[in-house]
Design a protein around this motif. Structure first.
Motif, PDB file in Angstrom:
ATOM      1  N   PRO A 110      -9.817  -3.392   3.961  1.00  0.00           N
ATOM      2  CA  PRO A 110     -10.547  -2.454   3.000  1.00  0.00           C
ATOM      3  C   PRO A 110     -11.161  -3.108   2.194  1.00  0.00           C
ATOM      4  O   PRO A 110     -11.103  -3.781   1.743  1.00  0.00           O
ATOM      5  N   HIS A 143      -0.668   4.342   1.464  1.00  0.00           N
ATOM      6  CA  HIS A 143      -0.957   4.831   2.182  1.00  0.00           C
ATOM      7  C   HIS A 143      -1.195   3.614   3.438  1.00  0.00           C
ATOM      8  O   HIS A 143      -1.851   2.758   2.331  1.00  0.00           O
ATOM      9  N   PRO A 202      -5.244   1.989   3.352  1.00  0.00           N
ATOM     10  CA  PRO A 202      -5.806   3.186   1.782  1.00  0.00           C
ATOM     11  C   PRO A 202      -6.433   3.696   1.879  1.00  0.00           C
ATOM     12  O   PRO A 202      -7.748   3.205   3.167  1.00  0.00           O
ATOM     13  N   THR A 203      -6.814   5.191   1.102  1.00  0.00           N
ATOM     14  CA  THR A 203      -8.235   5.671   0.904  1.00  0.00           C
ATOM     15  C   THR A 203      -9.322   4.896  -0.314  1.00  0.00           C
ATOM     16  O   THR A 203      -8.485   5.123  -1.786  1.00  0.00           O
ATOM     17  N   LEU A 204     -10.128   4.125  -0.310  1.00  0.00           N
ATOM     18  CA  LEU A 204     -10.367   3.860  -0.747  1.00  0.00           C
ATOM     19  C   LEU A 204     -12.161   3.784  -1.046  1.00  0.00           C
ATOM     20  O   LEU A 204     -12.950   2.954   0.146  1.00  0.00           O
ATOM     21  N   PRO A 205     -12.382   4.772  -1.197  1.00  0.00           N
ATOM     22  CA  PRO A 205     -14.386   4.946  -1.504  1.00  0.00           C
ATOM     23  C   PRO A 205     -14.875   3.596  -1.578  1.00  0.00           C
ATOM     24  O   PRO A 205     -14.011   2.616  -2.419  1.00  0.00           O
ATOM     25  N   TRP A 215       0.889  -1.118   0.417  1.00  0.00           N
ATOM     26  CA  TRP A 215       0.171   0.032   0.166  1.00  0.00           C
ATOM     27  C   TRP A 215       0.976   1.573   0.005  1.00  0.00           C
ATOM     28  O   TRP A 215       2.019   0.849   0.949  1.00  0.00           O
ATOM     29  N   GLN A 247      -3.614   3.109  -5.912  1.00  0.00           N
ATOM     30  CA  GLN A 247      -3.121   3.054  -4.354  1.00  0.00           C
ATOM     31  C   GLN A 247      -1.849   2.120  -3.852  1.00  0.00           C
ATOM     32  O   GLN A 247      -1.771   1.394  -2.872  1.00  0.00           O
ATOM     33  N   TRP A 289     -12.749  -2.849  -2.088  1.00  0.00           N
ATOM     34  CA  TRP A 289     -12.528  -2.314  -3.678  1.00  0.00           C
ATOM     35  C   TRP A 289     -13.225  -3.771  -4.225  1.00  0.00           C
ATOM     36  O   TRP A 289     -12.715  -4.402  -4.312  1.00  0.00           O
ATOM     37  N   THR A 297     -10.029   7.920  -8.552  1.00  0.00           N
ATOM     38  CA  THR A 297      -8.622   6.291  -7.207  1.00  0.00           C
ATOM     39  C   THR A 297      -8.902   5.678  -8.040  1.00  0.00           C
ATOM     40  O   THR A 297     -10.124   4.877  -8.747  1.00  0.00           O
TER      41      THR A 297
END
Length: 358
Positions: free
Chosen positions: A277, A218, A221-224, A216, A313, A279, A308
């Motif tokens: 996470p 970050h 991770p930033t996953l909508p 990753w 990511q 996705w 994104t």
């Protein structure tokens, strides 16, 4: 500058002595080339490459010699210079005007790379075995044995220059001794080093498969939540498969193999890992004209939702692919070469449990 020139149609390059280049104030960069003579094949030399203009002392026409090379000394004897008494000996040569340069040195050799220097404008021939003369755009030149004595030493001029072949052979040996695949001349970036560190620290051998954590960018991770987007893509795929029954059967067969071999399994909401996470990966079929009966399922990791994607990511990491030159050259190292393929290679690497929804 005045000098004698030797017309040598056995040479594929024109040469001139360094002393003549100095007199003409020619100052080019020295470059390597290969020179082949009768006694010395493929001798490596360095010289200057220049374009020079030549003309006869009495004739007005100029001839350009392109890409003539300098040498320290031309391997040409001054016995090659025709003399007046040689002409007077033969009745068919009388009346030919030979002009003399200031010095009796041959500092220029004109090869067949300048064919216009060999054009025959006029010819004087005698009987067989007798010398003959031709007038070229550079004046009269004499060919054949001019002396009736048989005890004189003979002279052979044969020069060949092949710079292209020399550079190709040099490049061949350079490749053969520098086959390191990983070095491209660039160091690893900070992100590349982070990706390598994650692989080194988390890679494990689990049940005959390598397992590692996802690199990753970050953490976390930033996953909508892209469920609706993935469902829309799935609807498009369903309509496509409904129109193409053969593709539908092949796609279903491929997915069945994934489930059978444990590459994929159904998600149980009761066992879902709420800490991992989430996705959703859209997927679609890809076919190849050489394999019409095989369908490959491609998971679209580059699909973007709200700016994104899964690829964005994750750290890309360095390129560890072996260079093709090194692979081909290593085929020559041993008597037998073996090639192998890993079936379902991308499905053989396990993901760390903390990165899995289940």
């Amino acid at each position: 500058m005045k000098t004698w020139a030797l017309l040598d149609d056995g040479s594929d390059v024109s040469l001139f002595e360094q002393s003549l280049a100095d007199d003409l104030d020619i100052n080019e960069k020295m470059k390597p080339f290969s020179l082949t003579t009768v006694n010395s094949p493929g001798v490596h030399r360095k010289g200057m490459e220049a374009n020079i203009m030549v003309k006869a002392i009495t004739e007005g026409e100029e001839i350009e010699i392109s890409k003539a090379w300098t040498v320290d000394r031309l391997p040409v004897s001054d016995r090659s210079i025709p003399q007046k008494e040689d002409i007077n000996t033969w009745p068919h040569l009388k009346g030919i005007a030979l002009h003399t340069a200031n010095k009796a040195d041959i500092k220029l050799l004109i090869g067949c790379d300048t064919p216009e220097a060999f054009w025959v404008l006029e010819e004087r021939r005698g009987r067989r075995k007798e010398p003959y003369a031709i007038r070229t755009p550079l004046g009269w030149t004499l060919m054949g044995p001019t002396s009736k004595r048989n005890d004189e030493p003979f002279q052979v001029n044969n020069i060949q220059m092949d710079e292209t072949l020399h550079s190709q052979v040099r490049r061949f040996w350079e490749l053969d001794h520098h086959i390191e695949d990983c070095k491209e001349g660039f160091g690893h970036s900070i992100e590349d080093k982070r990706a390598i560190s994650i692989m080194d620290d988390t890679t494990r051998l689990v049940e005959g498969h390598y397992q590692m954590e996802l690199p990753w960018r970050h953490s976390p991770p930033t996953l909508p939540d892209n469920r609706k987007y993935a469902q829309t893509r799935l609807k498009h795929l369903e309509r496509r498969l409904q129109r193409d029954k053969a593709l539908h059967e092949q796609y279903k067969k491929t997915m069945g193999v994934y489930i059978q071999r444990g590459y994929a399994k159904e998600v149980d909401n009761n066992q879902k890992n709420t800490q991992a996470p989430v996705w959703y990966l859209p997927h679609h079929p890809v076919t190849h004209p050489m394999k019409p009966d095989k369908v490959r399922v491609v998971f679209d990791c580059a699909a973007k939702y709200k700016g994104t994607s899964l690829n964005s990511q994750l750290l890309q990491g360095p390129d560890f692919t072996n260079k093709l030159v090194g692979v081909l050259i290593r085929f020559r190292q041993e008597a037998v070469a073996i090639a192998a393929d890993i079936e379902g290679m991308f499905h053989q690497v396990k993901v760390s449990p903390k990165d899995v929804m289940l």
